[in-house]
Design a protein around this motif. Structure first.
Motif, PDB file in Angstrom:
ATOM      1  N   MET A   1      -2.909  26.102   8.924  1.00  0.00           N
ATOM      2  CA  MET A   1      -1.936  25.002   8.938  1.00  0.00           C
ATOM      3  C   MET A   1      -2.074  24.183   7.667  1.00  0.00           C
ATOM      4  SD  MET A   1      -1.453  22.064  11.857  1.00  0.00           S
ATOM      5  CE  MET A   1      -0.140  20.876  11.716  1.00  0.00           C
ATOM      6  N   ILE A   2      -0.944  23.937   7.002  1.00  0.00           N
ATOM      7  CA  ILE A   2      -0.972  23.201   5.740  1.00  0.00           C
ATOM      8  C   ILE A   2      -1.124  21.710   6.027  1.00  0.00           C
ATOM      9  CG2 ILE A   2       0.295  22.640   3.653  1.00  0.00           C
ATOM     10  CD1 ILE A   2       1.726  25.317   3.941  1.00  0.00           C
ATOM     11  N   LYS A   3      -2.098  21.136   5.392  1.00  0.00           N
ATOM     12  CA  LYS A   3      -2.357  19.700   5.578  1.00  0.00           C
ATOM     13  C   LYS A   3      -1.501  18.907   4.603  1.00  0.00           C
ATOM     14  CE  LYS A   3      -6.073  16.316   5.799  1.00  0.00           C
ATOM     15  NZ  LYS A   3      -7.528  16.081   5.624  1.00  0.00           N
ATOM     16  N   THR A   4      -0.663  18.036   5.159  1.00  0.00           N
ATOM     17  CA  THR A   4       0.226  17.223   4.315  1.00  0.00           C
ATOM     18  C   THR A   4      -0.493  15.964   3.853  1.00  0.00           C
ATOM     19  OG1 THR A   4       1.136  16.109   6.248  1.00  0.00           O
ATOM     20  CG2 THR A   4       2.297  18.073   5.474  1.00  0.00           C
ATOM     21  N   THR A   5      -0.241  15.617   2.615  1.00  0.00           N
ATOM     22  CA  THR A   5      -0.836  14.407   2.038  1.00  0.00           C
ATOM     23  C   THR A   5       0.123  13.243   2.231  1.00  0.00           C
ATOM     24  OG1 THR A   5      -1.966  15.746   0.387  1.00  0.00           O
ATOM     25  CG2 THR A   5      -1.803  13.361  -0.034  1.00  0.00           C
ATOM     26  N   ARG A   6      -0.356  12.229   2.915  1.00  0.00           N
ATOM     27  CA  ARG A   6       0.491  11.060   3.160  1.00  0.00           C
ATOM     28  C   ARG A   6       0.454  10.132   1.954  1.00  0.00           C
ATOM     29  NH1 ARG A   6      -0.507   8.143   8.730  1.00  0.00           N
ATOM     30  NH2 ARG A   6       1.352   7.080   7.906  1.00  0.00           N
ATOM     31  N   ILE A   7       1.636   9.713   1.562  1.00  0.00           N
ATOM     32  CA  ILE A   7       1.735   8.762   0.443  1.00  0.00           C
ATOM     33  C   ILE A   7       1.415   7.375   0.975  1.00  0.00           C
ATOM     34  CG2 ILE A   7       3.255   7.757  -1.296  1.00  0.00           C
ATOM     35  CD1 ILE A   7       4.877  10.329  -1.200  1.00  0.00           C
ATOM     36  N   PRO A   8       0.424   6.716   0.393  1.00  0.00           N
ATOM     37  CA  PRO A   8       0.062   5.387   0.891  1.00  0.00           C
ATOM     38  C   PRO A   8       1.207   4.394   0.736  1.00  0.00           C
ATOM     39  CG  PRO A   8      -0.998   5.820  -1.222  1.00  0.00           C
ATOM     40  CD  PRO A   8      -0.368   7.101  -0.784  1.00  0.00           C
ATOM     41  N   LYS A   9       1.354   3.511   1.721  1.00  0.00           N
ATOM     42  CA  LYS A   9       2.387   2.484   1.649  1.00  0.00           C
ATOM     43  C   LYS A   9       2.014   1.432   0.623  1.00  0.00           C
ATOM     44  CE  LYS A   9       4.009   3.004   6.417  1.00  0.00           C
ATOM     45  NZ  LYS A   9       4.245   2.312   7.709  1.00  0.00           N
ATOM     46  N   LEU A  10       3.012   0.951  -0.060  1.00  0.00           N
ATOM     47  CA  LEU A  10       2.777  -0.045  -1.098  1.00  0.00           C
ATOM     48  C   LEU A  10       3.044  -1.438  -0.554  1.00  0.00           C
ATOM     49  CD1 LEU A  10       4.562   1.695  -4.099  1.00  0.00           C
ATOM     50  CD2 LEU A  10       2.119   1.684  -3.585  1.00  0.00           C
ATOM     51  N   TYR A  11       2.230  -2.375  -1.009  1.00  0.00           N
ATOM     52  CA  TYR A  11       2.458  -3.773  -0.659  1.00  0.00           C
ATOM     53  C   TYR A  11       3.647  -4.305  -1.465  1.00  0.00           C
ATOM     54  CZ  TYR A  11      -2.112  -3.706   1.618  1.00  0.00           C
ATOM     55  OH  TYR A  11      -3.158  -3.428   2.433  1.00  0.00           O
ATOM     56  N   VAL A  12       4.142  -5.469  -1.029  1.00  0.00           N
ATOM     57  CA  VAL A  12       5.289  -6.073  -1.708  1.00  0.00           C
ATOM     58  C   VAL A  12       4.970  -6.355  -3.170  1.00  0.00           C
ATOM     59  CG1 VAL A  12       6.791  -8.101  -1.808  1.00  0.00           C
ATOM     60  CG2 VAL A  12       6.263  -7.049   0.389  1.00  0.00           C
ATOM     61  N   TYR A  13       3.790  -6.933  -3.404  1.00  0.00           N
ATOM     62  CA  TYR A  13       3.468  -7.290  -4.791  1.00  0.00           C
ATOM     63  C   TYR A  13       3.332  -6.049  -5.660  1.00  0.00           C
ATOM     64  CZ  TYR A  13      -1.501  -6.031  -5.258  1.00  0.00           C
ATOM     65  OH  TYR A  13      -2.675  -5.357  -5.389  1.00  0.00           O
ATOM     66  N   GLN A  14       2.855  -4.934  -5.074  1.00  0.00           N
ATOM     67  CA  GLN A  14       2.776  -3.690  -5.844  1.00  0.00           C
ATOM     68  C   GLN A  14       4.166  -3.171  -6.174  1.00  0.00           C
ATOM     69  OE1 GLN A  14       0.389  -1.526  -2.999  1.00  0.00           O
ATOM     70  NE2 GLN A  14      -1.476  -1.789  -4.212  1.00  0.00           N
ATOM     71  N   LYS A  15       5.094  -3.291  -5.215  1.00  0.00           N
ATOM     72  CA  LYS A  15       6.471  -2.880  -5.479  1.00  0.00           C
ATOM     73  C   LYS A  15       7.095  -3.758  -6.554  1.00  0.00           C
ATOM     74  CE  LYS A  15       7.265  -1.197  -0.762  1.00  0.00           C
ATOM     75  NZ  LYS A  15       8.035  -1.396   0.488  1.00  0.00           N
ATOM     76  N   VAL A  16       6.794  -5.081  -6.490  1.00  0.00           N
ATOM     77  CA  VAL A  16       7.336  -5.998  -7.499  1.00  0.00           C
ATOM     78  C   VAL A  16       6.829  -5.615  -8.882  1.00  0.00           C
ATOM     79  CG1 VAL A  16       7.313  -8.390  -8.311  1.00  0.00           C
ATOM     80  CG2 VAL A  16       7.673  -7.900  -5.899  1.00  0.00           C
ATOM     81  N   ILE A  17       5.530  -5.271  -8.970  1.00  0.00           N
ATOM     82  CA  ILE A  17       4.953  -4.877 -10.259  1.00  0.00           C
ATOM     83  C   ILE A  17       5.619  -3.599 -10.769  1.00  0.00           C
ATOM     84  CG2 ILE A  17       2.847  -4.202 -11.473  1.00  0.00           C
ATOM     85  CD1 ILE A  17       3.057  -7.151 -10.566  1.00  0.00           C
ATOM     86  N   ILE A  18       5.832  -2.639  -9.866  1.00  0.00           N
ATOM     87  CA  ILE A  18       6.460  -1.373 -10.262  1.00  0.00           C
ATOM     88  C   ILE A  18       7.888  -1.620 -10.743  1.00  0.00           C
ATOM     89  CG2 ILE A  18       7.297   0.846  -9.414  1.00  0.00           C
ATOM     90  CD1 ILE A  18       4.854   0.913  -7.558  1.00  0.00           C
ATOM     91  N   VAL A  19       8.620  -2.458  -9.991  1.00  0.00           N
ATOM     92  CA  VAL A  19       9.994  -2.773 -10.396  1.00  0.00           C
ATOM     93  C   VAL A  19      10.006  -3.504 -11.731  1.00  0.00           C
ATOM     94  CG1 VAL A  19      12.037  -4.125  -9.810  1.00  0.00           C
ATOM     95  CG2 VAL A  19      10.888  -2.782  -8.045  1.00  0.00           C
ATOM     96  N   PHE A  20       9.075  -4.459 -11.889  1.00  0.00           N
ATOM     97  CA  PHE A  20       8.998  -5.221 -13.131  1.00  0.00           C
ATOM     98  C   PHE A  20       8.701  -4.297 -14.316  1.00  0.00           C
ATOM     99  CE2 PHE A  20       6.545  -7.759 -16.237  1.00  0.00           C
ATOM    100  CZ  PHE A  20       7.493  -8.719 -16.526  1.00  0.00           C
ATOM    101  N   ALA A  21       7.725  -3.392 -14.110  1.00  0.00           N
ATOM    102  CA  ALA A  21       7.401  -2.445 -15.179  1.00  0.00           C
ATOM    103  C   ALA A  21       8.576  -1.508 -15.457  1.00  0.00           C
ATOM    104  CB  ALA A  21       6.156  -1.641 -14.799  1.00  0.00           C
ATOM    105  N   ALA A  22       9.254  -1.077 -14.365  1.00  0.00           N
ATOM    106  CA  ALA A  22      10.417  -0.186 -14.543  1.00  0.00           C
ATOM    107  C   ALA A  22      11.537  -0.877 -15.300  1.00  0.00           C
ATOM    108  CB  ALA A  22      10.917   0.286 -13.183  1.00  0.00           C
TER     109      ALA A  22
END
Length: 581
Positions: A1-22
């Motif tokens: 059985m293939i083990k799927t890797t779960r993508i960790p959830k991002l906090y709001v501030y991490q999303k804000v940083i990613i959007v800001f950098a983008a």
């Protein structure tokens, strides 16, 4: 059985940083592209400017020399000069002196016509003398004629002669018995060439003949001149290529070429590309500084967002998770009077109100509001549907298929909205579109006698969640009571504004059926809508809005400036319930 890797959830501030950098990274690359394009543009502008100056100089020099040459040719055929040459020795002294003076005046006129002329003279064999602006009248032999005679006799017959740093135009007539010669000022040419290249250190300009046997220049680099000479065959094979780049060692030079037809010579200029664009390197340094500053800004912004948003939000989320366990014994005390302090206080107030609502009438109010909506939905008059189908039938008979399609589409959209089950609240833009569908149906029904003026709603209020069916009953009231039996038609004005978290919807008409008594009666009903037994139309809308948002909100009527009824739906989102997100 293939083990799927779960993508960790991002906090709001991490999303804000990613959007800001983008957002900042494209801006950075746009600046980088602008810098590169700017450098390329400025280089091209420099090149065009150099070529333009060289072209202007060569054209100006061409015009000057052409003018001088025309003057010289006119002197060759001058009647006084020819007369003096042919009749010398047969003229009396006075007449001879007059002819000589007129020849001298003509030579002086030519001399004064251009700054490029150093000397203007003429030799007449039969007269046995030379006349020039520099030496006057001299008998042969003299030093001036020795130079001119030597050049004219020993060279291939041409118009221009260069000898010992001196440049001459020589023209002969009558089997060389008359020779008109002009000496150009080499120093003047060198001075103007110096002005052509300006103050650039690694630059130069020179005028030369086809085989580079001599050249006139104020400053030049012999090695670069030889390099240009090596490439002259390629350059001459493509005369349109009057500007090109020449690689010499690790340096690049912008070479310009212009032909001076009246001299039969060529003008070359060269400038070091690095010297032209050296100042542009400063922009590269500032681009690097901007890159470093951008990185620092992202890092500082990350820590600031974490401190100002993430940590307080994390505390608020923890409180909500506690509330999910039905534990109402929780309070968040604000540490300071900041935005999250307001949220903390609002959270505490919400807990208090929630306790009171559960104890008193929260469930009762929700049930009442839901029943009010269901009642309004059930009040859809059958004859409205019948009229719609009858209108479709009549339009089909009239073969107005385009209007039939529009009416059928609007009826379908209208009944889908009012009859479907679902949430009691909808986005305001959906509610507004439903009202516009109703307006279009009524306009078709009234044969476009009713003119409705309704613009686009503000973007800020499109996603506001509002109770369903709050606008259409207001417009329906206008059609039924202002224009139902009106043959001449009328106008309805619909405006929507949103400011300070309050939504204002205004519906006005210019009907003439509204009396003051009816207006006062309607105002009284709306003021006491919670106790009025009537539960239809505009009263129903007012009651549902006040149940949701409190007393300051509701439906308010007055006399319109157009003469009819003015109905205003006002919702204050910051007063009571509802969502303004």
């Amino acid at each position: 059985m293939i083990k799927t890797t779960r993508i960790p959830k991002l906090y709001v501030y991490q999303k804000v940083i990613i959007v800001f950098a983008a957002l900042i990274i494209p801006v950075y690359f746009v600046n980088l592209l602008m810098n590169m394009k700017g450098q390329s543009f400025i280089k091209q502008e420099f090149s065009d400017s150099i070529q333009s100056k060289a072209q202007f100089y060569s054209n100006q020099l061409d015009d000057q020399i052409s003018f001088i040459r025309n003057q010289q040719l006119q002197v060759v055929n001058d009647s006084d000069l020819q007369k003096l040459n042919f009749l010398s020795g047969t003229l009396d002294v006075f007449e001879e002196i007059q002819l000589v003076n007129r020849v001298k005046e003509r030579l002086s006129t030519i001399q004064n016509s251009s700054d490029y002329l150093l000397n203007t003279g003429v030799y007449m064999k039969s007269f046995g003398r030379t006349i020039s602006t520099q030496s006057g009248i001299n008998k042969l032999p003299n030093q001036e004629y020795e130079i001119i005679g030597k050049l004219y006799s020993n060279s291939n017959k041409s118009s221009i002669y260069y000898q010992g740093g001196r440049l001459f135009f020589i023209e002969a007539a009558n089997n060389s018995s008359v020779i008109v010669y002009l000496e150009l000022s080499v120093k003047k040419l060198e001075k103007t060439l110096d002005q052509l290249v300006g103050n650039y250190g690694y630059s130069g300009a020179f005028i030369t003949n086809e085989d580079f046997s001599y050249y006139i220049s104020s400053k030049h680099d012999d090695s670069i001149v030889r390099k240009i000479q090596d490439n002259v065959s390629v350059e001459q094979s493509n005369k349109n290529d009057d500007s090109h780049i020449l690689k010499f060692g690790d340096q690049s030079y912008r070479i310009t070429y212009n032909h001076i037809s009246t001299l039969g010579l060529s003008l070359y200029s060269y400038m070091n590309q690095n010297e032209l664009t050296g100042s542009l390197k400063t922009f590269n340094i500032w681009l690097l500084v901007m890159s470093l500053v951008s990185v620092v800004i992202i890092i500082v912004f990350s820590f600031s967002v974490k401190l100002m948003i993430h940590n307080p939000l994390k505390e608020l989320i923890a409180a909500f998770r506690t509330l999910e366990t039905d534990n109402l014994d929780i309070l968040i005390r604000p540490k300071n009077d900041i935005e999250f302090g307001y949220l903390y206080r609002s959270f505490d107030k919400m807990i208090d109100k929630l306790r009171q609502s559960i104890r008193q009438n929260y469930e009762q109010k929700m049930a009442l509001q839901h029943s009010e909506l269901k009642q309004l939905q059930s009040q859809i008059k059958p004859h409205f549907l019948y009229n719609g189908f009858f209108n479709i039938y009549m339009m089909c008979k009239a073969k107005d298929y385009e209007t039939v399609a529009t009416l059928a589409q609007k009826l379908g959209s209208y009944y889908q909205f009012v009859t479907r089950s679902g949430a009691d609240e909808v986005p305001f833009d959906m509610e507004y579109r439903h009202a516009m569908d109703y307006v279009e149906i009524q306009r078709i029904r009234f044969s476009n006698r009713i003119h409705v003026v309704a613009g686009e709603i503000p973007d800020a209020c499109k996603h506001l969640m509002v109770p369903r069916l709050i606008l259409q009953p207001i417009i329906e009231n206008t059609f039924e009571h202002a224009f139902e039996n009106e043959r001449k038609g009328g106008n309805i004005h619909i405006t929507v504004t949103y400011e300070k978290k309050s939504l204002y919807i205004c519906v006005e008409d210019d009907g003439n059926k509204l009396t003051d008594e009816r207006l006062q009666a309607l105002q009284k009903k709306l003021a006491n809508c919670s106790i009025v037994l009537e539960k239809t139309g505009i009263i129903n809308v007012c009651r549902r809005i006040q149940l949701e948002y409190g007393k300051p909100s509701g439906v308010f009527v007055s006399r319109s400036e157009h003469g009819g009824l003015k109905a205003e739906v006002i919702i204050h989102f910051n007063y009571g319930g509802g969502s303004d997100v």
